[in-house]
Structure formats: C-alpha cells, structure tokens
Design a protein around this motif. Structure first.
Motif, PDB file in Angstrom:
ATOM      1  N   VAL A   1       0.827  -1.205   0.000  1.00 52.83           N
ATOM      2  CA  VAL A   1       0.000   0.000   0.000  1.00 52.83           C
ATOM      3  C   VAL A   1       0.870   1.268   0.000  1.00 52.83           C
ATOM      4  N   LYS A   2       2.146   1.105   0.309  1.00 56.43           N
ATOM      5  CA  LYS A   2       3.122   2.203   0.317  1.00 56.43           C
ATOM      6  C   LYS A   2       2.854   3.220   1.420  1.00 56.43           C
ATOM      7  N   ILE A   3       2.640   2.684   2.632  1.00 56.46           N
ATOM      8  CA  ILE A   3       2.484   3.556   3.796  1.00 56.46           C
ATOM      9  C   ILE A   3       3.313   2.994   4.944  1.00 56.46           C
ATOM     10  N   THR A   4       3.551   3.823   5.948  1.00 56.12           N
ATOM     11  CA  THR A   4       4.312   3.374   7.106  1.00 56.12           C
ATOM     12  C   THR A   4       3.521   2.319   7.875  1.00 56.12           C
ATOM     13  N   ARG A   5       4.237   1.511   8.622  1.00 60.92           N
ATOM     14  CA  ARG A   5       3.577   0.481   9.424  1.00 60.92           C
ATOM     15  C   ARG A   5       2.664   1.109  10.482  1.00 60.92           C
ATOM     16  N   SER A   6       3.055   2.242  11.052  1.00 57.04           N
ATOM     17  CA  SER A   6       2.205   2.863  12.069  1.00 57.04           C
ATOM     18  C   SER A   6       0.909   3.388  11.453  1.00 57.04           C
ATOM     19  N   ARG A   7       0.995   3.950  10.260  1.00 54.22           N
ATOM     20  CA  ARG A   7      -0.225   4.424   9.588  1.00 54.22           C
ATOM     21  C   ARG A   7      -1.115   3.248   9.208  1.00 54.22           C
ATOM     22  N   LEU A   8      -0.493   2.148   8.769  1.00 53.69           N
ATOM     23  CA  LEU A   8      -1.257   0.947   8.441  1.00 53.69           C
ATOM     24  C   LEU A   8      -1.931   0.384   9.690  1.00 53.69           C
ATOM     25  N   THR A   9      -1.226   0.359  10.799  1.00 52.27           N
ATOM     26  CA  THR A   9      -1.797  -0.155  12.043  1.00 52.27           C
ATOM     27  C   THR A   9      -3.047   0.628  12.416  1.00 52.27           C
ATOM     28  N   TYR A  10      -2.984   1.945  12.287  1.00 54.43           N
ATOM     29  CA  TYR A  10      -4.140   2.790  12.579  1.00 54.43           C
ATOM     30  C   TYR A  10      -5.300   2.471  11.641  1.00 54.43           C
ATOM     31  N   ALA A  11      -4.998   2.369  10.334  1.00 56.08           N
ATOM     32  CA  ALA A  11      -6.048   2.099   9.346  1.00 56.08           C
ATOM     33  C   ALA A  11      -6.672   0.721   9.565  1.00 56.08           C
ATOM     34  N   VAL A  12      -5.846  -0.282   9.820  1.00 56.14           N
ATOM     35  CA  VAL A  12      -6.362  -1.635  10.045  1.00 56.14           C
ATOM     36  C   VAL A  12      -7.190  -1.680  11.323  1.00 56.14           C
ATOM     37  N   ALA A  13      -6.794  -0.945  12.343  1.00 56.98           N
ATOM     38  CA  ALA A  13      -7.592  -0.891  13.580  1.00 56.98           C
ATOM     39  C   ALA A  13      -8.988  -0.339  13.281  1.00 56.98           C
ATOM     40  N   ARG A  14      -9.062   0.679  12.450  1.00 55.63           N
ATOM     41  CA  ARG A  14     -10.361   1.244  12.066  1.00 55.63           C
ATOM     42  C   ARG A  14     -11.181   0.233  11.269  1.00 55.63           C
ATOM     43  N   LEU A  15     -10.546  -0.418  10.303  1.00 50.51           N
ATOM     44  CA  LEU A  15     -11.232  -1.435   9.498  1.00 50.51           C
ATOM     45  C   LEU A  15     -11.655  -2.623  10.363  1.00 50.51           C
ATOM     46  N   GLU A  16     -10.851  -2.922  11.361  1.00 55.20           N
ATOM     47  CA  GLU A  16     -11.182  -4.017  12.291  1.00 55.20           C
ATOM     48  C   GLU A  16     -12.404  -3.643  13.134  1.00 55.20           C
ATOM     49  N   ARG A  17     -12.461  -2.409  13.612  1.00 57.02           N
ATOM     50  CA  ARG A  17     -13.626  -1.938  14.379  1.00 57.02           C
ATOM     51  C   ARG A  17     -14.899  -2.017  13.554  1.00 57.02           C
ATOM     52  N   ASP A  18     -14.757  -1.791  12.246  1.00 59.45           N
ATOM     53  CA  ASP A  18     -15.912  -1.844  11.351  1.00 59.45           C
ATOM     54  C   ASP A  18     -16.239  -3.265  10.900  1.00 59.45           C
ATOM     55  N   GLY A  19     -15.436  -4.238  11.331  1.00 61.56           N
ATOM     56  CA  GLY A  19     -15.682  -5.635  10.997  1.00 61.56           C
ATOM     57  C   GLY A  19     -15.237  -6.037   9.605  1.00 61.56           C
ATOM     58  N   LEU A  20     -14.426  -5.201   8.946  1.00 64.12           N
ATOM     59  CA  LEU A  20     -14.017  -5.470   7.574  1.00 64.12           C
ATOM     60  C   LEU A  20     -12.708  -6.258   7.489  1.00 64.12           C
ATOM     61  N   VAL A  21     -11.914  -6.163   8.532  1.00 64.86           N
ATOM     62  CA  VAL A  21     -10.613  -6.830   8.612  1.00 64.86           C
ATOM     63  C   VAL A  21     -10.470  -7.418  10.004  1.00 64.86           C
ATOM     64  N   ARG A  22      -9.723  -8.507  10.086  1.00 68.46           N
ATOM     65  CA  ARG A  22      -9.400  -9.107  11.385  1.00 68.46           C
ATOM     66  C   ARG A  22      -7.888  -9.298  11.431  1.00 68.46           C
ATOM     67  N   ARG A  23      -7.304  -9.086  12.604  1.00 67.28           N
ATOM     68  CA  ARG A  23      -5.875  -9.341  12.777  1.00 67.28           C
ATOM     69  C   ARG A  23      -5.689 -10.648  13.531  1.00 67.28           C
ATOM     70  N   GLU A  24      -4.629 -11.355  13.167  1.00 70.31           N
ATOM     71  CA  GLU A  24      -4.294 -12.584  13.881  1.00 70.31           C
ATOM     72  C   GLU A  24      -2.781 -12.706  13.941  1.00 70.31           C
ATOM     73  N   GLY A  25      -2.312 -13.498  14.878  1.00 68.40           N
ATOM     74  CA  GLY A  25      -0.879 -13.686  15.056  1.00 68.40           C
ATOM     75  C   GLY A  25      -0.272 -14.488  13.921  1.00 68.40           C
ATOM     76  N   CYS A  26       1.016 -14.352  13.784  1.00 68.62           N
ATOM     77  CA  CYS A  26       1.783 -15.067  12.768  1.00 68.62           C
ATOM     78  C   CYS A  26       2.335 -16.335  13.409  1.00 68.62           C
ATOM     79  N   ALA A  27       2.050 -17.488  12.809  1.00 70.44           N
ATOM     80  CA  ALA A  27       2.464 -18.775  13.383  1.00 70.44           C
ATOM     81  C   ALA A  27       3.974 -18.925  13.454  1.00 70.44           C
ATOM     82  N   SER A  28       4.710 -18.378  12.481  1.00 76.84           N
ATOM     83  CA  SER A  28       6.160 -18.578  12.438  1.00 76.84           C
ATOM     84  C   SER A  28       6.961 -17.486  13.131  1.00 76.84           C
ATOM     85  N   ASP A  29       6.301 -16.404  13.552  1.00 70.76           N
ATOM     86  CA  ASP A  29       7.020 -15.280  14.147  1.00 70.76           C
ATOM     87  C   ASP A  29       6.084 -14.564  15.120  1.00 70.76           C
TER      88      ASP A  29
END
Length: 171
Positions: free
Chosen positions: A66-94
C-alpha cells in the motif's frame, strides 16, 4: 552543488501532473466516501487483502504494497477491524508478526464499492486516453516508481522507504 531548476516545459509537466493526481485522488475519495464510507487508502487495503492468498497478508508486507508506514497501516487496520471489515491474527512462524485478514463483511463492502471506484477511474482517466497513451502512462509511472524504490537498474531511491522492512513470511 548547483540546483538543477526545472525547465519551463518540465515545470508545466510537473504542475499538470500535480493537478491531475490531486484531482483524481479527490474524485476517488469522494466516491468511496459516498459509496462505502471510507477513504481510498482503506479501500486499497481491502483490495490488496482480497488479492492475497487466503485473503491475508503479513502487516509489513501489506504496508509495502500500500506504500504507507507500518504505524499508519496499524491505525487504518484498527479502524477497518472496528468496522468488521478486517481481522488481525498472530503469525504462526514469528510471534512478533501479525496478519491482516479480509473478513466476509469486508469482501462484501469491497464488492459493493468496486463498481463506483472503477467508474470514477475510467471516467476521470482512461476515457481520456487512447490505447497507446495507456501504454505510455504505464511505462512512465512504472519507471518513476522503480526509480523512487531503487529497484533494478532504474536508478537509486531518494532516501529510505519507511514501509520497507524485510521479515520472515508467516506460514
């Protein structure tokens, strides 16, 4: 070091580029706000997730796409997550990494917003170009992107890109 000022032709091209990109981005944002209640950036995140295997991407990889900083992405994904459009999950290998996953609701919102998005892009950009100009646009934009990213022999990047961070892929 002597400043290499833009020629009058370069100045006109630069100003035309700025006007076109700003007007296009504004038109896309307005349409996406109207149709889906989200800015173009959020729509882009959903698009990249929809195109990924299993509709999920590691956050660092998503930031690079998407060509944005990780902190800006974290904010955007948090908003999308609140709206139920995206979910975050842990990484199995890291344990430090996390994945963003497009939900069914997110896929439905994307499917509903996509026709309006493509309508604006077509009306504002492609309807004004012939096939040869479309090819030229792709070539020009690709060359600029490669130069700015320092990819291949296109030149060197103009500084470190904040979204670039190499990490192990999640399994």
């Amino acid at each position: 070091m002597t400043t290499r000022w833009l020629t009058p032709e370069e100045q006109r091209a630069w100003r035309a580029y700025l006007a076109a990109t700003q007007l296009l981005e504004d038109a896309i944002d307005r349409r996406l706000q109207q149709d889906a209640g989200m800015p173009h950036l959020y729509y882009s995140i959903l698009v990249h997730l929809s195109e990924a295997p299993e509709r999920r991407l590691r956050m660092t990889g998503l930031a690079e796409r998407v060509k944005i900083t990780r902190s800006r992405l974290t904010y955007a994904v948090a908003r999308l997550e609140r709206d139920g459009l995206v979910r975050r999950e842990g990484c199995a290998s890291d344990r430090r990494g996390s994945l963003a996953l497009l939900t069914e609701e997110g896929a439905a919102v994307l499917e509903e917003a996509a026709p309006g998005h493509v309508e604006v892009v077509r009306a504002a950009l492609f309807d004004h170009l012939d096939a040869e100009q479309v090819g030229q646009l792709e070539e020009i934009c690709g060359r600029i992107a490669r130069a700015l990213q320092g990819d291949g022999d296109a030149g060197c990047a103009l500084g470190e890109l904040p979204w670039r961070r190499r990490s192990a892929p999640c399994e």
